[in-house]
Write a protein that holds these residues in place. Structure first.
Motif, PDB file in Angstrom:
ATOM      1  N   TYR A  25       0.837  -1.203   0.000  1.00 21.86           N
ATOM      2  CA  TYR A  25       0.000   0.000   0.000  1.00 21.86           C
ATOM      3  C   TYR A  25       0.872   1.253   0.000  1.00 21.86           C
ATOM      4  CZ  TYR A  25      -4.776  -1.771   0.550  1.00 21.86           C
ATOM      5  OH  TYR A  25      -6.001  -2.329   0.323  1.00 21.86           O
ATOM      6  N   ARG A  26       1.893   1.259   0.817  1.00 17.39           N
ATOM      7  CA  ARG A  26       2.749   2.436   0.902  1.00 17.39           C
ATOM      8  C   ARG A  26       3.556   2.649  -0.376  1.00 17.39           C
ATOM      9  NH1 ARG A  26       4.430   4.048   6.946  1.00 17.39           N
ATOM     10  NH2 ARG A  26       2.535   3.342   8.009  1.00 17.39           N
ATOM     11  N   LEU A  27       3.939   1.559  -1.032  1.00 16.36           N
ATOM     12  CA  LEU A  27       4.666   1.697  -2.291  1.00 16.36           C
ATOM     13  C   LEU A  27       3.760   2.230  -3.394  1.00 16.36           C
ATOM     14  CD1 LEU A  27       7.039  -1.389  -2.498  1.00 16.36           C
ATOM     15  CD2 LEU A  27       7.663   1.031  -2.456  1.00 16.36           C
ATOM     16  N   VAL A  46      -4.265  -5.834  -7.187  1.00 13.49           N
ATOM     17  CA  VAL A  46      -4.156  -4.383  -7.064  1.00 13.49           C
ATOM     18  C   VAL A  46      -5.119  -3.723  -8.049  1.00 13.49           C
ATOM     19  CG1 VAL A  46      -2.605  -2.397  -7.134  1.00 13.49           C
ATOM     20  CG2 VAL A  46      -1.695  -4.671  -6.575  1.00 13.49           C
ATOM     21  N   HIS A  47      -5.896  -2.756  -7.565  1.00 15.19           N
ATOM     22  CA  HIS A  47      -6.812  -2.004  -8.421  1.00 15.19           C
ATOM     23  C   HIS A  47      -6.538  -0.527  -8.222  1.00 15.19           C
ATOM     24  CE1 HIS A  47     -10.265  -0.301 -10.293  1.00 15.19           C
ATOM     25  NE2 HIS A  47     -10.951  -0.109  -9.187  1.00 15.19           N
ATOM     26  N   GLN A  49       0.974 -14.005  -7.853  1.00 14.97           N
ATOM     27  CA  GLN A  49       1.052 -15.026  -6.823  1.00 14.97           C
ATOM     28  C   GLN A  49       1.599 -14.506  -5.506  1.00 14.97           C
ATOM     29  OE1 GLN A  49       3.750 -17.206  -9.456  1.00 14.97           O
ATOM     30  NE2 GLN A  49       5.219 -17.355  -7.781  1.00 14.97           N
ATOM     31  N   SER A  50       2.100 -13.281  -5.501  1.00 18.95           N
ATOM     32  CA  SER A  50       2.648 -12.680  -4.285  1.00 18.95           C
ATOM     33  C   SER A  50       2.557 -11.166  -4.402  1.00 18.95           C
ATOM     34  CB  SER A  50       4.120 -13.088  -4.103  1.00 18.95           C
ATOM     35  OG  SER A  50       4.909 -12.526  -5.159  1.00 18.95           O
ATOM     36  N   VAL A  51       2.873 -10.458  -3.322  1.00 23.98           N
ATOM     37  CA  VAL A  51       2.867  -8.999  -3.383  1.00 23.98           C
ATOM     38  C   VAL A  51       3.912  -8.511  -4.382  1.00 23.98           C
ATOM     39  CG1 VAL A  51       1.918  -8.608  -1.071  1.00 23.98           C
ATOM     40  CG2 VAL A  51       4.386  -8.868  -1.360  1.00 23.98           C
ATOM     41  N   ALA A  52       5.050  -9.206  -4.474  1.00 22.85           N
ATOM     42  CA  ALA A  52       6.092  -8.817  -5.419  1.00 22.85           C
ATOM     43  C   ALA A  52       5.600  -8.913  -6.852  1.00 22.85           C
ATOM     44  CB  ALA A  52       7.327  -9.691  -5.216  1.00 22.85           C
ATOM     45  N   HIS A  53       4.923 -10.019  -7.184  1.00 21.60           N
ATOM     46  CA  HIS A  53       4.418 -10.196  -8.541  1.00 21.60           C
ATOM     47  C   HIS A  53       3.311  -9.196  -8.859  1.00 21.60           C
ATOM     48  CE1 HIS A  53       6.617 -14.005  -8.348  1.00 21.60           C
ATOM     49  NE2 HIS A  53       6.458 -14.094  -9.650  1.00 21.60           N
ATOM     50  N   ALA A  54       2.420  -8.954  -7.912  1.00 22.60           N
ATOM     51  CA  ALA A  54       1.339  -7.999  -8.143  1.00 22.60           C
ATOM     52  C   ALA A  54       1.894  -6.587  -8.348  1.00 22.60           C
ATOM     53  CB  ALA A  54       0.364  -8.026  -6.970  1.00 22.60           C
ATOM     54  N   PHE A  55       2.884  -6.209  -7.551  1.00 22.67           N
ATOM     55  CA  PHE A  55       3.504  -4.897  -7.698  1.00 22.67           C
ATOM     56  C   PHE A  55       4.147  -4.761  -9.071  1.00 22.67           C
ATOM     57  CE2 PHE A  55       7.400  -2.293  -7.326  1.00 22.67           C
ATOM     58  CZ  PHE A  55       6.807  -1.058  -7.117  1.00 22.67           C
ATOM     59  N   ASP A  68      11.440 -10.514  -7.823  1.00 28.65           N
ATOM     60  CA  ASP A  68      11.763 -10.382  -6.401  1.00 28.65           C
ATOM     61  C   ASP A  68      12.821  -9.317  -6.166  1.00 28.65           C
ATOM     62  OD1 ASP A  68       9.942 -12.288  -5.529  1.00 28.65           O
ATOM     63  OD2 ASP A  68      11.344 -13.940  -5.810  1.00 28.65           O
ATOM     64  N   LEU A  69      13.798  -9.238  -7.072  1.00 29.68           N
ATOM     65  CA  LEU A  69      14.821  -8.204  -6.945  1.00 29.68           C
ATOM     66  C   LEU A  69      14.204  -6.814  -7.051  1.00 29.68           C
ATOM     67  CD1 LEU A  69      17.790  -9.644  -9.064  1.00 29.68           C
ATOM     68  CD2 LEU A  69      17.757  -9.237  -6.593  1.00 29.68           C
ATOM     69  N   ALA A  70      13.263  -6.649  -7.984  1.00 26.28           N
ATOM     70  CA  ALA A  70      12.598  -5.358  -8.152  1.00 26.28           C
ATOM     71  C   ALA A  70      11.801  -4.993  -6.905  1.00 26.28           C
ATOM     72  CB  ALA A  70      11.691  -5.401  -9.379  1.00 26.28           C
ATOM     73  N   TRP A  71      11.129  -5.989  -6.314  1.00 27.10           N
ATOM     74  CA  TRP A  71      10.353  -5.744  -5.095  1.00 27.10           C
ATOM     75  C   TRP A  71      11.272  -5.306  -3.955  1.00 27.10           C
ATOM     76  CZ3 TRP A  71       6.004  -4.650  -2.835  1.00 27.10           C
ATOM     77  CH2 TRP A  71       5.818  -4.937  -1.473  1.00 27.10           C
TER      78      TRP A  71
END
Length: 251
Positions: free
Chosen positions: A22-24, A107-108, A178-184, A232-235
């Motif tokens: 959310y903060r990102l 994420v919307h 599949q994860s917050v990293a992928h959704a971001f 994952d590195l980007a996250w």
């Protein structure tokens, strides 16, 4: 606030990860006052997922601000205090969580660029490398008004199909993984692709479209990103930008 005893380690970690996301989203200016939502399924057999407590600014989201609900919209949270959630957020996210177990995080957004492309008849054009990530892998859902009808969930899921990103016409963007990293990663690239398209079209000059072969080749290259850990590195790199807030978001 440290982890409450009544919350499992797995749920608390999910809460901390989602609060960071959310903060990102706020950091990258993808917010719309208190509207739009990000959800994350909590590990376990119950199919419960976390959504934001309505009224909390994304910049200030904390693990304890997130609300645990079931697929019927019932609050099953064990934390005390106000647990209000937004009905439209529930309708959109519950439909996808129920139909797509592979999309744990959704994420919307309602960004200016996202809404602008959502209002264009041709949708996202293959103008940039960022846009080509979604070539042949982007769904569209026709606007039906504010998403308050449970009946719309069937059509929303049908339109999404097997894709992980969708443009909600005349509305905004939706992406998951599949994860917050992928959704971001999905929402970041989709947002940037929309930003670039709006700016390119505003120049009023002829646009260059890569060949079909190049478009398909580039999309296939993006599909292999997860193999070498780029997502994952980007996250991790993104989280490092707000690292000083960690003690606040994870409480």
């Amino acid at each position: 606030m440290s982890k409450p005893e009544i919350i499992s380690d797995a749920e608390w970690q999910a809460r901390c990860d989602l609060a960071a996301l959310y903060r990102l989203v706020a950091y990258y200016r993808m917010t719309d006052l208190i509207d739009t939502h990000i959800t994350l399924r909590v590990p376990g057999p119950e199919h419960h997922f976390l959504i934001n407590r309505y009224g909390v600014a994304f910049e200030k989201m904390r693990a304890s601000d997130l609300v645990l609900i079931d697929l019927q919209g019932n609050v099953v949270d064990r934390l005390s205090g106000e647990r209000r959630v937004n009905a439209a957020g529930f309708v959109i996210h519950s439909a996808i969580h129920e139909a797509r177990p592979d999309m744990c995080c959704i994420v919307h957004t309602h960004t200016a660029a996202g809404m602008a492309v959502a209002a264009q008849r041709d949708g996202l054009l293959p103008l940039t490398q960022h846009a080509l990530k979604f070539y042949g892998n982007l769904a569209y859902h026709t606007y039906e008004g504010i998403a308050l009808s449970l009946e719309e969930r069937v059509r929303l899921v049908a339109d999404l199909g097997s894709h992980k990103a969708m443009i909600l016409r005349n509305h905004g963007l939706l992406a998951g993984g599949q994860s917050v990293a992928h959704a971001f990663h999905e929402i970041y690239f989709l947002e940037r692709a929309c930003q670039a398209q709006v700016q390119a079209m505003s120049a009023g000059v002829a646009l260059n479209i890569p060949s079909e072969e190049v478009c398909r080749h580039t999309a296939a290259q993006f599909a292999r990103d997860g193999i070498d850990g780029i997502i994952d590195l980007a996250w991790q790199a993104a989280v490092s930008l707000i690292e000083e807030q960690r003690d606040d978001w994870c409480r």
